[in-house]
Write a protein that holds these residues in place. Structure first.
Motif, PDB file in Angstrom:
ATOM      1  N   ALA A  62      -6.824   7.726   7.506  1.00 21.18           N
ATOM      2  CA  ALA A  62      -5.566   7.423   7.228  1.00 21.18           C
ATOM      3  C   ALA A  62      -5.241   6.832   5.716  1.00 21.18           C
ATOM      4  O   ALA A  62      -6.361   6.826   5.050  1.00 21.18           O
ATOM      5  N   THR A  63      -4.300   5.931   5.775  1.00 19.65           N
ATOM      6  CA  THR A  63      -4.222   5.137   4.357  1.00 19.65           C
ATOM      7  C   THR A  63      -3.656   3.924   4.755  1.00 19.65           C
ATOM      8  O   THR A  63      -3.828   3.433   5.841  1.00 19.65           O
ATOM      9  N   GLY A  64      -3.494   3.038   3.604  1.00 26.65           N
ATOM     10  CA  GLY A  64      -3.239   1.768   3.735  1.00 26.65           C
ATOM     11  C   GLY A  64      -2.037   1.327   4.588  1.00 26.65           C
ATOM     12  O   GLY A  64      -2.027   0.567   5.679  1.00 26.65           O
ATOM     13  N   THR A  65      -0.984   2.430   4.807  1.00 22.20           N
ATOM     14  CA  THR A  65       0.177   2.065   5.543  1.00 22.20           C
ATOM     15  C   THR A  65      -0.413   2.154   7.078  1.00 22.20           C
ATOM     16  O   THR A  65       0.073   1.041   8.001  1.00 22.20           O
ATOM     17  N   ALA A  66      -1.305   2.884   7.348  1.00 15.61           N
ATOM     18  CA  ALA A  66      -1.809   3.010   8.909  1.00 15.61           C
ATOM     19  C   ALA A  66      -2.477   1.649   9.129  1.00 15.61           C
ATOM     20  O   ALA A  66      -2.443   1.257  10.282  1.00 15.61           O
ATOM     21  N   GLY A  67      -2.909   1.127   8.069  1.00 19.02           N
ATOM     22  CA  GLY A  67      -3.784  -0.285   8.228  1.00 19.02           C
ATOM     23  C   GLY A  67      -2.830  -1.312   8.690  1.00 19.02           C
ATOM     24  O   GLY A  67      -3.145  -2.099   9.664  1.00 19.02           O
ATOM     25  N   TRP A  68      -1.434  -1.243   8.002  1.00 23.08           N
ATOM     26  CA  TRP A  68      -0.439  -2.177   8.679  1.00 23.08           C
ATOM     27  C   TRP A  68      -0.505  -1.976  10.140  1.00 23.08           C
ATOM     28  O   TRP A  68      -0.315  -2.952  10.987  1.00 23.08           O
ATOM     29  N   GLU A  69      -0.355  -0.904  10.365  1.00 23.01           N
ATOM     30  CA  GLU A  69      -0.099  -0.349  11.995  1.00 23.01           C
ATOM     31  C   GLU A  69      -0.947  -0.631  12.711  1.00 23.01           C
ATOM     32  O   GLU A  69      -0.951  -1.320  14.163  1.00 23.01           O
ATOM     33  N   GLN A  89       7.933  -4.046  -3.335  1.00 22.43           N
ATOM     34  CA  GLN A  89       8.008  -2.932  -2.419  1.00 22.43           C
ATOM     35  C   GLN A  89       7.093  -2.649  -1.212  1.00 22.43           C
ATOM     36  O   GLN A  89       7.402  -2.204  -0.339  1.00 22.43           O
ATOM     37  N   PHE A  90       5.854  -3.295  -1.455  1.00 22.47           N
ATOM     38  CA  PHE A  90       4.859  -3.287  -0.408  1.00 22.47           C
ATOM     39  C   PHE A  90       5.111  -4.315   0.751  1.00 22.47           C
ATOM     40  O   PHE A  90       5.151  -3.931   1.915  1.00 22.47           O
ATOM     41  N   THR A  91       5.534  -5.517   0.406  1.00 23.61           N
ATOM     42  CA  THR A  91       5.867  -6.339   1.428  1.00 23.61           C
ATOM     43  C   THR A  91       7.034  -5.919   2.112  1.00 23.61           C
ATOM     44  O   THR A  91       7.186  -6.085   3.175  1.00 23.61           O
ATOM     45  N   ILE A 138       0.508 -10.992   5.508  1.00 22.27           N
ATOM     46  CA  ILE A 138       0.359 -11.603   4.091  1.00 22.27           C
ATOM     47  C   ILE A 138      -0.048 -10.384   3.014  1.00 22.27           C
ATOM     48  O   ILE A 138      -1.338  -9.748   3.344  1.00 22.27           O
ATOM     49  N   CYS A 139       0.694 -10.294   2.135  1.00 22.75           N
ATOM     50  CA  CYS A 139       0.308  -9.202   1.045  1.00 22.75           C
ATOM     51  C   CYS A 139      -0.709 -10.089  -0.049  1.00 22.75           C
ATOM     52  O   CYS A 139      -0.241 -10.893  -0.704  1.00 22.75           O
ATOM     53  N   HIS A 140      -1.905  -9.657  -0.090  1.00 25.23           N
ATOM     54  CA  HIS A 140      -2.785 -10.610  -1.105  1.00 25.23           C
ATOM     55  C   HIS A 140      -2.359 -10.119  -2.323  1.00 25.23           C
ATOM     56  O   HIS A 140      -2.251 -11.046  -3.213  1.00 25.23           O
ATOM     57  N   ASN A 141      -2.099  -9.003  -2.543  1.00 28.89           N
ATOM     58  CA  ASN A 141      -1.842  -8.280  -4.008  1.00 28.89           C
ATOM     59  C   ASN A 141      -0.518  -7.676  -4.066  1.00 28.89           C
ATOM     60  O   ASN A 141      -0.785  -6.287  -3.518  1.00 28.89           O
ATOM     61  N   GLU A 142       0.578  -7.964  -4.318  1.00 28.78           N
ATOM     62  CA  GLU A 142       1.628  -6.884  -4.547  1.00 28.78           C
ATOM     63  C   GLU A 142       1.667  -6.161  -5.483  1.00 28.78           C
ATOM     64  O   GLU A 142       2.040  -6.520  -6.668  1.00 28.78           O
ATOM     65  N   THR A 143       1.577  -5.073  -5.280  1.00 29.56           N
ATOM     66  CA  THR A 143       1.108  -3.905  -6.255  1.00 29.56           C
ATOM     67  C   THR A 143       2.391  -3.711  -7.091  1.00 29.56           C
ATOM     68  O   THR A 143       2.423  -3.199  -8.413  1.00 29.56           O
ATOM     69  N   ALA A 144       3.707  -3.881  -6.658  1.00 29.79           N
ATOM     70  CA  ALA A 144       4.783  -3.377  -7.259  1.00 29.79           C
ATOM     71  C   ALA A 144       5.179  -4.300  -8.491  1.00 29.79           C
ATOM     72  O   ALA A 144       5.738  -4.020  -9.467  1.00 29.79           O
ATOM     73  N   VAL A 169      -4.078  -9.618   6.444  1.00 32.45           N
ATOM     74  CA  VAL A 169      -3.882  -9.430   5.053  1.00 32.45           C
ATOM     75  C   VAL A 169      -4.062  -8.002   4.694  1.00 32.45           C
ATOM     76  O   VAL A 169      -4.955  -7.317   4.998  1.00 32.45           O
ATOM     77  N   ASP A 170      -3.144  -7.708   3.973  1.00 38.45           N
ATOM     78  CA  ASP A 170      -3.079  -6.301   3.150  1.00 38.45           C
ATOM     79  C   ASP A 170      -3.632  -6.510   1.765  1.00 38.45           C
ATOM     80  O   ASP A 170      -3.223  -7.226   0.901  1.00 38.45           O
ATOM     81  N   GLY A 171      -4.790  -6.085   1.750  1.00 32.48           N
ATOM     82  CA  GLY A 171      -5.841  -5.962   0.583  1.00 32.48           C
ATOM     83  C   GLY A 171      -5.843  -4.811  -0.027  1.00 32.48           C
ATOM     84  O   GLY A 171      -6.927  -4.485  -0.723  1.00 32.48           O
ATOM     85  N   VAL A 172      -4.835  -3.907   0.130  1.00 33.49           N
ATOM     86  CA  VAL A 172      -5.032  -2.505  -0.268  1.00 33.49           C
ATOM     87  C   VAL A 172      -5.205  -2.759  -1.863  1.00 33.49           C
ATOM     88  O   VAL A 172      -6.247  -1.973  -2.380  1.00 33.49           O
ATOM     89  N   SER A 173      -4.712  -3.259  -2.502  1.00 30.09           N
ATOM     90  CA  SER A 173      -4.743  -3.255  -4.085  1.00 30.09           C
ATOM     91  C   SER A 173      -5.659  -4.837  -4.557  1.00 30.09           C
ATOM     92  O   SER A 173      -5.637  -5.005  -5.477  1.00 30.09           O
ATOM     93  N   ALA A 174      -6.310  -5.074  -3.427  1.00 23.67           N
ATOM     94  CA  ALA A 174      -7.118  -6.527  -3.732  1.00 23.67           C
ATOM     95  C   ALA A 174      -8.553  -6.052  -3.323  1.00 23.67           C
ATOM     96  O   ALA A 174      -9.630  -6.438  -4.172  1.00 23.67           O
ATOM     97  N   THR A 194      -8.742   3.727   0.524  1.00 21.07           N
ATOM     98  CA  THR A 194      -9.914   3.894  -0.388  1.00 21.07           C
ATOM     99  C   THR A 194      -9.398   4.279  -1.933  1.00 21.07           C
ATOM    100  O   THR A 194     -10.336   4.411  -2.721  1.00 21.07           O
ATOM    101  N   GLN A 195      -8.080   4.166  -2.080  1.00 25.03           N
ATOM    102  CA  GLN A 195      -7.757   4.774  -3.566  1.00 25.03           C
ATOM    103  C   GLN A 195      -7.673   3.958  -4.524  1.00 25.03           C
ATOM    104  O   GLN A 195      -7.390   4.170  -5.650  1.00 25.03           O
ATOM    105  N   LYS A 196      -8.132   2.579  -4.215  1.00 24.97           N
ATOM    106  CA  LYS A 196      -7.797   1.542  -5.251  1.00 24.97           C
ATOM    107  C   LYS A 196      -9.200   0.895  -5.711  1.00 24.97           C
ATOM    108  O   LYS A 196      -9.961   1.638  -6.453  1.00 24.97           O
ATOM    109  N   GLY A 197      -9.606  -0.293  -5.059  1.00 26.28           N
ATOM    110  CA  GLY A 197     -10.841  -0.834  -5.563  1.00 26.28           C
ATOM    111  C   GLY A 197     -11.907   0.095  -5.186  1.00 26.28           C
ATOM    112  O   GLY A 197     -13.102   0.004  -5.448  1.00 26.28           O
TER     113      GLY A 197
HETATM  114  N1  PLP Z   1       0.021  -2.090   0.434  1.00 22.62           N
HETATM  115  C1  PLP Z   1      -0.179  -2.014  -0.912  1.00 22.62           C
HETATM  116  C2  PLP Z   1      -0.047  -3.512  -1.545  1.00 22.62           C
HETATM  117  C3  PLP Z   1      -0.130  -1.076  -1.511  1.00 22.62           C
HETATM  118  O1  PLP Z   1      -0.179  -1.133  -3.054  1.00 22.62           O
HETATM  119  C4  PLP Z   1      -0.079   0.183  -1.141  1.00 22.62           C
HETATM  120  C5  PLP Z   1       0.050   1.430  -1.826  1.00 22.62           C
HETATM  121  O2  PLP Z   1       0.110   1.496  -3.058  1.00 22.62           O
HETATM  122  C6  PLP Z   1       0.128   0.141   0.374  1.00 22.62           C
HETATM  123  C7  PLP Z   1       0.368  -0.848   1.235  1.00 22.62           C
HETATM  124  C8  PLP Z   1       0.311   1.487   1.137  1.00 22.62           C
HETATM  125  O3  PLP Z   1      -0.917   2.237   1.009  1.00 22.62           O
HETATM  126  P1  PLP Z   1      -1.117   3.731   1.165  1.00 22.62           P
HETATM  127  O4  PLP Z   1      -0.245   4.464  -0.008  1.00 22.62           O
HETATM  128  O5  PLP Z   1      -2.471   3.728   0.902  1.00 22.62           O
HETATM  129  O6  PLP Z   1      -0.402   4.084   2.645  1.00 22.62           O
END
Ligand code: PLP
Length: 395
Positions: A62-69, A89-91, A138-144, A169-174, A194-197
């Motif tokens: 899956a991707t980060g979004t599924a991680g939230w779920e 945008q991600f928060t 909590i979003c560790h790193n707000e990528t936007a 903790v959303d650590g997608v970009s951390a 998997t697509q970041k760090g």
């Molecule tokens: N959270 C953060 C901080 C992100 O940067 C992203 C995507 O860039 C997501 C969540 C969503 O992750 P994904 O696009 O892998 O579902």
């Protein structure tokens, strides 16, 4: 266009050749007696990247979004109150997802360019005498916006108020780039893609659950099926998955984790910090400002650069892409056209990142933004040169 594309969006990031090669595998029987030799050590090593000994890691196709779920549905019940802050945008999207999962989402607006307001958080937790708040998103790193929040500070707010809320903790970009300590910081669910760090294509959601989060699953009434960690808890100990895994991705993950651990997590964090500081020096030399409003929010994995009034950041991205084959990150939603982003995470060194700085400089000039040619790269390169690790004398 001759030459390669220079990819400096904040994910997907550049994939190291060793990881690409590791993924180049024939199909394999994922129920064979050999398969656990891949899976068991992988799940153990992943814990070292999340820095957890007490917790348990999960890998979902899956991707980060599924991680939230996964975090929410495996620990909470419909109607549970969760607390969140919206500052990018991600928060925003995590809050939206939590609402759709029927959480009672209490969220507070924070200016884009700032992160989790610890004073507010502590006051709110203190006020919540009946412990109605069941979890913090909590979003560790707000990528936007290129904003990093203070996770130990969040833990401190929970401890000082003796509040039992789960700490997500959303650590997608951390995770894999910025300092993250699952056990030491008392995080209950940490999640990444998997697509970041992790320097891979998108395709896996990676999570660590604390024992407290695992125990919460027993009473969590959210409906869950494909994203239920329970099925993984049944199959993973034997070295298997509850359904057909993305086998080449697992081989890639194995190699990526090996690379991170070989470098050493502390060195990985330090490399990201030093490369990021070079980018910030460049921004300063250009006379521009970052979206992150204060040094305490500066992200070491992505920098969002605000273009001067009257200019559109999309023009910078347009010139960068079409003239110089450079991909920069777009401004999203509320900061659309106002910022462009340089992603500086993953498999990266000074001279790779130099191409993003030089290309940004050229593209800004093309878009009419009067930065002094060469100023950004001079500032960044001088910083990197002066802070380079000492070498042994040449024999
Ligand atoms: N959270 C953060 C901080 C992100 O940067 C992203 C995507 O860039 C997501 C969540 C969503 O992750 P994904 O696009 O892998 O579902």
């Amino acid at each position: 266009m001759a030459g390669r594309n220079h990819l400096y969006i904040p994910g997907p990031t550049n994939i190291p050749d060793a990881v690409l090669s590791a993924m180049h595998v024939p199909s394999e029987d994922h129920r064979s007696p050999n398969f656990p030799k891949l899976v068991k050590p992988l799940l153990e090593d992943l814990k070292k990247v999340f820095r957890t000994e007490k917790g348990q890691c999960f890998v979902f196709p899956a991707t980060g979004t599924a991680g939230w779920e996964i975090a929410i549905t495996n620990t909470l019940s419909p109607g549970d109150k969760v607390l969140a802050y919206r500052f990018g945008q991600f928060t925003h999207l995590w809050i939206d997802l939590a609402k759709r999962l029927q959480m009672d989402v209490e969220f507070h607006e924070v200016p884009w360019g700032e992160g989790v307001p610890l004073d507010h958080l502590e006051a709110r937790l203190k006020e919540d005498k009946n412990h109605e708040i069941k979890a913090l998103l909590i979003c560790h790193n707000e990528t936007a916006t290129g904003v990093t929040s203070d996770l130990p500070g969040v833990r401190k707010a929970l401890d000082s108020t003796n509040h039992p809320a789960l700490f997500f903790v959303d650590g997608v970009s951390a995770i894999g780039s910025l300092e993250y300590r699952h056990d030491d910081w008392g995080i209950d669910v940490g999640l990444a893609g998997t697509q970041k760090g992790f320097m891979l294509p998108a395709g896996l959601a990676l999570l660590a659950f604390s024992q407290k989060a695992l125990a919460a699953r027993e009473h969590a009434k959210c409906p869950r099926a494909f994203l239920d960690i329970h099925d993984h808890m049944v199959h993973n100990p034997g070295g298997y998955f509850p359904y057909t895994p993305a086998v080449p991705m697992l081989y890639g993950l194995k190699k990526a984790v090996e690379l991170l651990l070989e470098e050493g997590m502390d060195n990985v964090y330090a490399r990201h910090a030093r490369l990021a500081e070079g980018v910030r020096r460049a921004v300063g030399a250009w006379g521009l400002r970052m979206c992150a409003r204060d040094p305490k929010w500066y992200s070491n994995s992505v920098t969002a650069i605000v273009v001067p009034e009257g200019f559109d950041a999309r023009d910078v991205m347009h010139y960068a892409y079409h003239r110089y084959n450079l991909s920069l990150g777009a401004g999203l939603s509320e900061v659309l056209g106002k910022v462009f982003r340089i992603g500086h995470l993953g498999d990266l060194n000074e001279l790779m990142l130099a191409s993003a700085i030089v290309g940004s400089e050229m593209a800004m000039l093309d878009a009419g933004i009067q930065v002094t040619p060469g100023s950004g790269i001079a500032a960044a390169s001088e910083y990197w040169r002066q802070t380079a690790a000492p070498l042994a004398a040449r024999a």
